[in-house]
Design a protein around this motif. Structure first.
Motif, short mmCIF file in Angstrom:
data_model
loop_
_atom_site.label_atom_id
_atom_site.label_comp_id
_atom_site.label_asym_id
_atom_site.label_seq_id
_atom_site.Cartn_x
_atom_site.Cartn_y
_atom_site.Cartn_z
N THR A 31 0.65 -1.00 -0.17
CA THR A 31 0.10 -0.16 0.08
C THR A 31 0.95 1.11 -0.10
O THR A 31 1.92 1.26 0.30
N ASN A 33 1.27 5.66 1.47
CA ASN A 33 0.82 6.52 2.19
C ASN A 33 1.55 7.96 1.45
O ASN A 33 2.56 7.60 0.83
N TYR A 34 0.86 9.07 1.48
CA TYR A 34 1.50 10.17 1.26
C TYR A 34 1.25 11.49 1.88
O TYR A 34 0.09 11.48 2.62
N THR A 35 2.03 12.56 1.87
CA THR A 35 1.72 13.77 2.59
C THR A 35 1.89 14.76 1.40
O THR A 35 2.58 14.51 0.55
N THR A 50 -3.39 7.60 3.80
CA THR A 50 -2.73 6.42 4.11
C THR A 50 -3.51 5.41 3.30
O THR A 50 -4.75 5.29 3.17
N GLY A 51 -2.87 3.98 3.14
CA GLY A 51 -3.56 2.80 2.67
C GLY A 51 -3.89 2.89 1.33
O GLY A 51 -4.93 1.99 1.12
N ILE A 79 4.22 1.11 1.70
CA ILE A 79 4.26 0.13 2.82
C ILE A 79 4.25 -1.09 2.87
O ILE A 79 3.30 -1.53 2.03
#
Length: 137
Positions: A31, A33-35, A50-51, A79
């Motif tokens: 999976t 995640n990002y910001t 996320t996910g 992830i």
């Protein structure tokens, strides 16, 4: 990982970044995640996220409220489904060009018949191409 590391779009345009990984695990699937960090008050994204599944497409409609190009930087991290350490992050930078604006020197003018108007049109807007031309000079 991401399908592109840089992209330039128009104001209110849609990003097109596909999250992919060829990694295969003994159990489960990867999976992401990002910001996101943006300049100039750009809106239209959510952070953090996320996910996300493999082959997910980040399709955010980004709004640039300024008169110059702004950037939106996505930091994407893969992830592991098996509890191993997360993979190294990748950064994707989206440049969002502004919507061109016009500023006439006057909004009303009265002239005589056969007279000549005197309206100067200017714009505070700067596109990425205009910035490149200024730098080259």
């Amino acid at each position: 990982m991401p399908s592109t590391l840089t992209q330039t779009i128009c104001n209110d345009g849609t990003t097109n970044v596909t999250l992919t990984s060829l990694s295969i695990f003994t159990s489960g699937v990867i999976t992401f995640n990002y910001t996101v960090v943006a300049t100039g008050g750009v809106t239209g994204f959510t952070t953090p996220v996320t996910g996300l599944p493999n082959n997910y497409v980040i399709a955010d409609v980004l709004h640039n409220p300024t008169d110059s190009p702004q950037t939106v930087t996505y930091t994407i991290v893969p992830i592991s489904p098996t509890g191993c350490a997360a993979g190294p992050g990748k950064t994707v930078v989206i440049t969002v060009n502004p919507t061109p604006q016009v500023v006439p020197s006057t909004l009303t003018q009265t002239i005589c018949n056969d007279g000549t108007t005197n309206v100067t049109l200017t714009s505070p807007s700067i596109s990425i191409m205009a910035l490149l031309l200024l730098i080259i000079r």
